[in-house]
Design a protein around this motif. Structure first.
Motif, PDB file in Angstrom:
ATOM      1  N   SER A 130       0.838  -1.205   0.000  1.00 22.55           N
ATOM      2  CA  SER A 130       0.000   0.000   0.000  1.00 22.55           C
ATOM      3  C   SER A 130       0.873   1.255   0.000  1.00 22.55           C
ATOM      4  O   SER A 130       0.582   2.229  -0.710  1.00 22.55           O
ATOM      5  CB  SER A 130      -0.927   0.005   1.220  1.00 22.55           C
ATOM      6  OG  SER A 130      -1.824  -1.081   1.180  1.00 22.55           O
ATOM      7  N   TRP A 131       1.944   1.227   0.804  1.00 21.99           N
ATOM      8  CA  TRP A 131       2.863   2.371   0.847  1.00 21.99           C
ATOM      9  C   TRP A 131       3.528   2.587  -0.505  1.00 21.99           C
ATOM     10  O   TRP A 131       3.655   3.734  -0.965  1.00 21.99           O
ATOM     11  CB  TRP A 131       3.911   2.134   1.931  1.00 21.99           C
ATOM     12  CG  TRP A 131       4.945   3.223   2.024  1.00 21.99           C
ATOM     13  CD1 TRP A 131       4.823   4.435   2.633  1.00 21.99           C
ATOM     14  CD2 TRP A 131       6.282   3.177   1.480  1.00 21.99           C
ATOM     15  NE1 TRP A 131       5.989   5.149   2.518  1.00 21.99           N
ATOM     16  CE2 TRP A 131       6.906   4.401   1.818  1.00 21.99           C
ATOM     17  CE3 TRP A 131       6.999   2.219   0.778  1.00 21.99           C
ATOM     18  CZ2 TRP A 131       8.216   4.697   1.444  1.00 21.99           C
ATOM     19  CZ3 TRP A 131       8.308   2.512   0.401  1.00 21.99           C
ATOM     20  CH2 TRP A 131       8.904   3.729   0.730  1.00 21.99           C
ATOM     21  N   VAL A 132       3.948   1.510  -1.168  1.00 21.72           N
ATOM     22  CA  VAL A 132       4.582   1.628  -2.485  1.00 21.72           C
ATOM     23  C   VAL A 132       3.608   2.249  -3.480  1.00 21.72           C
ATOM     24  O   VAL A 132       3.974   3.146  -4.263  1.00 21.72           O
ATOM     25  CB  VAL A 132       5.072   0.257  -2.981  1.00 21.72           C
ATOM     26  CG1 VAL A 132       5.494   0.328  -4.450  1.00 21.72           C
ATOM     27  CG2 VAL A 132       6.233  -0.231  -2.129  1.00 21.72           C
ATOM     28  N   ARG A 133       2.352   1.799  -3.467  1.00 21.48           N
ATOM     29  CA  ARG A 133       1.370   2.368  -4.391  1.00 21.48           C
ATOM     30  C   ARG A 133       1.161   3.852  -4.131  1.00 21.48           C
ATOM     31  O   ARG A 133       1.029   4.652  -5.062  1.00 21.48           O
ATOM     32  CB  ARG A 133       0.042   1.609  -4.283  1.00 21.48           C
ATOM     33  CG  ARG A 133       0.120   0.174  -4.774  1.00 21.48           C
ATOM     34  CD  ARG A 133      -1.266  -0.372  -5.093  1.00 21.48           C
ATOM     35  NE  ARG A 133      -2.137  -0.352  -3.931  1.00 21.48           N
ATOM     36  CZ  ARG A 133      -2.263  -1.356  -3.068  1.00 21.48           C
ATOM     37  NH1 ARG A 133      -1.523  -2.450  -3.235  1.00 21.48           N
ATOM     38  NH2 ARG A 133      -3.089  -1.286  -2.060  1.00 21.48           N
ATOM     39  N   GLU A 134       1.148   4.242  -2.868  1.00 20.60           N
ATOM     40  CA  GLU A 134       0.990   5.656  -2.538  1.00 20.60           C
ATOM     41  C   GLU A 134       2.179   6.475  -3.029  1.00 20.60           C
ATOM     42  O   GLU A 134       2.016   7.558  -3.592  1.00 20.60           O
ATOM     43  CB  GLU A 134       0.828   5.821  -1.027  1.00 20.60           C
ATOM     44  CG  GLU A 134      -0.506   5.330  -0.491  1.00 20.60           C
ATOM     45  CD  GLU A 134      -0.563   5.375   1.022  1.00 20.60           C
ATOM     46  OE1 GLU A 134       0.426   5.839   1.643  1.00 20.60           O
ATOM     47  OE2 GLU A 134      -1.595   4.951   1.590  1.00 20.60           O
ATOM     48  N   ARG A 135       3.396   5.971  -2.812  1.00 19.29           N
ATOM     49  CA  ARG A 135       4.588   6.719  -3.207  1.00 19.29           C
ATOM     50  C   ARG A 135       4.695   6.847  -4.730  1.00 19.29           C
ATOM     51  O   ARG A 135       5.061   7.908  -5.246  1.00 19.29           O
ATOM     52  CB  ARG A 135       5.845   6.042  -2.652  1.00 19.29           C
ATOM     53  CG  ARG A 135       5.936   6.007  -1.145  1.00 19.29           C
ATOM     54  CD  ARG A 135       5.791   7.384  -0.525  1.00 19.29           C
ATOM     55  NE  ARG A 135       6.799   8.323  -1.027  1.00 19.29           N
ATOM     56  CZ  ARG A 135       6.824   9.610  -0.728  1.00 19.29           C
ATOM     57  NH1 ARG A 135       5.891  10.126   0.052  1.00 19.29           N
ATOM     58  NH2 ARG A 135       7.764  10.397  -1.220  1.00 19.29           N
ATOM     59  N   THR A 136       4.381   5.785  -5.466  1.00 22.03           N
ATOM     60  CA  THR A 136       4.450   5.881  -6.926  1.00 22.03           C
ATOM     61  C   THR A 136       3.340   6.787  -7.460  1.00 22.03           C
ATOM     62  O   THR A 136       3.548   7.495  -8.455  1.00 22.03           O
ATOM     63  CB  THR A 136       4.353   4.491  -7.571  1.00 22.03           C
ATOM     64  OG1 THR A 136       3.179   3.804  -7.093  1.00 22.03           O
ATOM     65  CG2 THR A 136       5.574   3.654  -7.237  1.00 22.03           C
ATOM     66  N   ALA A 137       2.196   6.803  -6.789  1.00 22.29           N
ATOM     67  CA  ALA A 137       1.130   7.718  -7.193  1.00 22.29           C
ATOM     68  C   ALA A 137       1.554   9.170  -6.978  1.00 22.29           C
ATOM     69  O   ALA A 137       1.230  10.049  -7.783  1.00 22.29           O
ATOM     70  CB  ALA A 137      -0.150   7.416  -6.415  1.00 22.29           C
ATOM     71  N   VAL A 138       2.278   9.418  -5.882  1.00 22.19           N
ATOM     72  CA  VAL A 138       2.785  10.772  -5.625  1.00 22.19           C
ATOM     73  C   VAL A 138       3.739  11.198  -6.736  1.00 22.19           C
ATOM     74  O   VAL A 138       3.660  12.325  -7.249  1.00 22.19           O
ATOM     75  CB  VAL A 138       3.486  10.832  -4.250  1.00 22.19           C
ATOM     76  CG1 VAL A 138       4.276  12.123  -4.102  1.00 22.19           C
ATOM     77  CG2 VAL A 138       2.462  10.721  -3.128  1.00 22.19           C
TER      78      VAL A 138
END
Length: 314
Positions: A130-138
């Motif tokens: 979930s954290w990886v998806r958030e960071r790549t979305a940023v």
């Protein structure tokens, strides 16, 4: 623009999208193995690694969740893993520091520092993904918000779109790894597509009709950004914007021809045909994306060496 800058932006787009999609695929796999206690974890994990283009040392014996996460999540060297892909994206951003925005650089650098600290190894896989998806979305959001729509942006989006088409094809290919079919709702959720799918079809994604509609949505929908056809269309548009030369016969770039052929092969087939021959179809998409990436490198980065994901593919 300089070819080294164009190459860096192209691979930033590919690597950030690869990290995001790999996190989604692994999240589906971990949820699946936890939900089904009777599943053959060794067979499913081995099949998933093969789908992702990663080989397994036969001397290892049984391969489980821990080995899978080490190879595809935490390995800092391999660009096939989440950590390795984000590290490579950060390194490419450093090389193109004069072109990328400060916000984009700081986001990639902060993400890499958090990964290098090792603190995410102790977190649950779901939290990490979930954290990886958030960071790549940023990162993607900052690119769209802070970069001019010039060639720099086009190369980033071109790389992101080719990787997105490839990884969506891999995600769909995991539907039958290990001999047991993954439910389409799980695949739709992993792409962030479930709510959009329900709005488009006003129905369930289970049963024969639901599977057909779900396959149509993930592969053929022209409006959903993670569908294979949409990603290939965007990649074609980027190539036209980068080099708008018109010819009376054929196309100036091999990449545009390869992408167009892959797109039309999908668009002019029925969903029933796609479902009946799913794995060869998805392998064809992956091969087309690899060939298009190689053609882009030869056309726009002539002095550069192609970055290899696995042996025989770039």
């Amino acid at each position: 623009m300089l070819s080294r800058i164009a190459e860096s932006l192209f691979w930033i787009g590919r690597y950030t999208e690869r990290a995001d999609a790999t996190a989604r695929i692994l999240d589906v796999h971990v949820e699946r193995t936890l939900a089904d206690p009777w599943i053959d974890e060794n067979a499913v994990t081995t099949s998933l690694l093969a789908v992702m283009g990663t080989t397994v040392d036969p001397s290892v014996g049984r391969v489980g969740r821990r080995e899978l996460l080490e190879k595809l999540a935490y390995d800092p060297v391999s660009s096939s893993s989440i950590t390795g892909a984000l590290g490579a994206a950060r390194e490419n951003a450093r090389r193109a520091r004069e072109t990328v925005s400060s916000d984009m650089w700081e986001s990639l650098n902060t993400t890499w520092n958090a990964l290098a600290s090792g603190r995410w190894r102790s977190a649950s896989p779901h939290r990490f993904f979930s954290w990886v998806r958030e960071r790549t979305a940023v990162v993607s959001g900052l690119v769209d918000a802070t970069m001019s729509r010039d060639d720099s942006w086009q190369f980033f989006v071109l790389g992101r779109s080719l990787e997105r088409a490839d990884m969506t094809a891999r995600l769909v290919a995991t539907r039958a790894v290990g001999g047991t079919g993954t439910q389409w709702p799980l695949l739709l959720r992993s792409c962030g597509a479930y709510e959009a799918f329900l709005r488009a079809y006003q129905g369930s994604s289970t049963g024969a009709a639901g599977e057909q509609h779900a396959a149509e949505f993930l592969l053929l929908d022209r409006l959903f950004p993670r569908s294979v056809v949409n990603a290939l269309n965007v990649a074609e548009g980027c190539l036209v914007a980068i080099d708008p030369q018109q010819r009376r016969v054929g196309y100036a770039e091999d990449a545009r021809r390869i992408i167009g052929q892959a797109r039309t092969r999908l668009e002019f087939q029925s969903s029933e045909q796609l479902l009946s021959d799913l794995h060869p179809q998805m392998r064809g998409v992956q091969e087309a994306c690899s060939a298009a990436s190689q053609a882009v490198a030869e056309r726009f980065f002539p002095a550069a060496t192609a970055v290899s994901w696995t042996a025989g593919r770039s």
